[in-house]
Design a protein around this motif. Structure first.
Motif, short mmCIF file in Angstrom:
data_model
loop_
_atom_site.label_atom_id
_atom_site.label_comp_id
_atom_site.label_asym_id
_atom_site.label_seq_id
_atom_site.Cartn_x
_atom_site.Cartn_y
_atom_site.Cartn_z
N UNK A 81 0.84 -1.20 0.00
CA UNK A 81 0.00 0.00 0.00
C UNK A 81 0.87 1.25 0.00
N UNK A 82 0.26 2.38 -0.32
CA UNK A 82 0.96 3.65 -0.43
C UNK A 82 0.88 4.16 -1.85
N UNK A 83 1.25 5.40 -2.06
CA UNK A 83 1.13 6.01 -3.39
C UNK A 83 1.87 5.22 -4.47
N UNK A 84 2.99 4.58 -4.09
CA UNK A 84 3.76 3.74 -5.01
C UNK A 84 3.89 2.32 -4.49
N UNK A 85 2.93 1.91 -3.67
CA UNK A 85 2.93 0.58 -3.05
C UNK A 85 4.25 0.31 -2.32
N UNK A 104 -3.92 3.70 -2.56
CA UNK A 104 -3.59 2.58 -3.45
C UNK A 104 -3.17 1.36 -2.63
N UNK A 105 -3.63 0.19 -3.04
CA UNK A 105 -3.25 -1.05 -2.36
C UNK A 105 -3.35 -2.23 -3.31
N UNK A 106 -2.62 -3.28 -2.95
CA UNK A 106 -2.57 -4.50 -3.75
C UNK A 106 -2.49 -5.69 -2.79
N UNK A 107 -3.63 -6.31 -2.48
CA UNK A 107 -3.61 -7.48 -1.60
C UNK A 107 -3.28 -8.75 -2.36
N UNK A 108 -2.70 -9.72 -1.64
CA UNK A 108 -2.36 -11.00 -2.25
C UNK A 108 -2.33 -12.07 -1.18
N UNK A 109 -2.33 -13.31 -1.61
CA UNK A 109 -2.25 -14.45 -0.70
C UNK A 109 -0.91 -15.15 -0.93
N UNK A 110 0.00 -15.10 0.05
CA UNK A 110 1.31 -15.72 -0.13
C UNK A 110 1.30 -17.24 0.03
N UNK A 135 -3.39 0.38 -13.07
CA UNK A 135 -2.52 -0.57 -13.80
C UNK A 135 -1.05 -0.18 -13.81
N UNK A 136 -0.75 1.11 -13.68
CA UNK A 136 0.65 1.54 -13.67
C UNK A 136 1.39 1.04 -12.42
N UNK A 137 0.65 0.60 -11.39
CA UNK A 137 1.28 0.09 -10.17
C UNK A 137 1.41 -1.44 -10.15
#
Length: 143
Positions: A81-85, A104-110, A135-137
């Motif tokens: 998370x954050x402006x540029x993850x 901005x955020x990008x969750x995932x399952x490790x 999409x740019x992130x």
């Protein structure tokens, strides 16, 4: 969505609901809707269940003008998370996680073997309307 009360949905009242059929959101994850404008006439909240499969991840996104609160029921989720993850957190069963509006955020399952299941509450009663894909992130933290 199964409405468990006999009350009409045209006037404000209490509603008892079961999770609706799962759907794939703009973010790329599977959601089971609960409370929303559509299901209960909610004006300022949406409540749903998200399932992130083993190795799964969302598309980078934010929710325009809406806050998000997450409670992890099972499994583990990482989130950039954050402006540029540029920041990272990991949630596991029993953790709460707060995401401010427009973050901005990008969750995932490790995990390679377990789903991550969480309850999401958002201040947008029409949940998918506030989703803004970024999409740019996506390439910053490739799958």
């Amino acid at each position: 969505m199964t409405l468990l009360t006999n009350e009409p949905t045209t006037s404000p009242t209490c509603h008892l609901l079961r999770a609706g059929d799962a759907f794939q959101g703009k973010q790329g994850l599977m959601y089971s809707p609960g409370i929303s404008a559509e299901s209960a006439g909610a004006k300022g909240i949406h409540l749903q269940i998200v399932t992130i499969p083993p190795g799964g991840r969302a598309k980078a996104h934010k929710h325009a003008a809406h806050e998000t609160a997450i409670y992890t029921l099972s499994g583990v989720s990482g989130v950039w998370y954050g402006e540029n993850l540029e920041h990272h957190a990991t949630t596991q069963q029993g953790d709460f996680f707060y995401i401010p509006a427009d973050m901005p955020h990008l969750p995932y399952n490790p995990s390679a073997t377990e789903n991550c299941v969480a309850i999401i509450a958002r201040t947008d009663p029409n949940e998918q309307e506030s989703v803004v894909l970024l999409p740019h992130l996506d390439a910053i933290h490739p799958a």
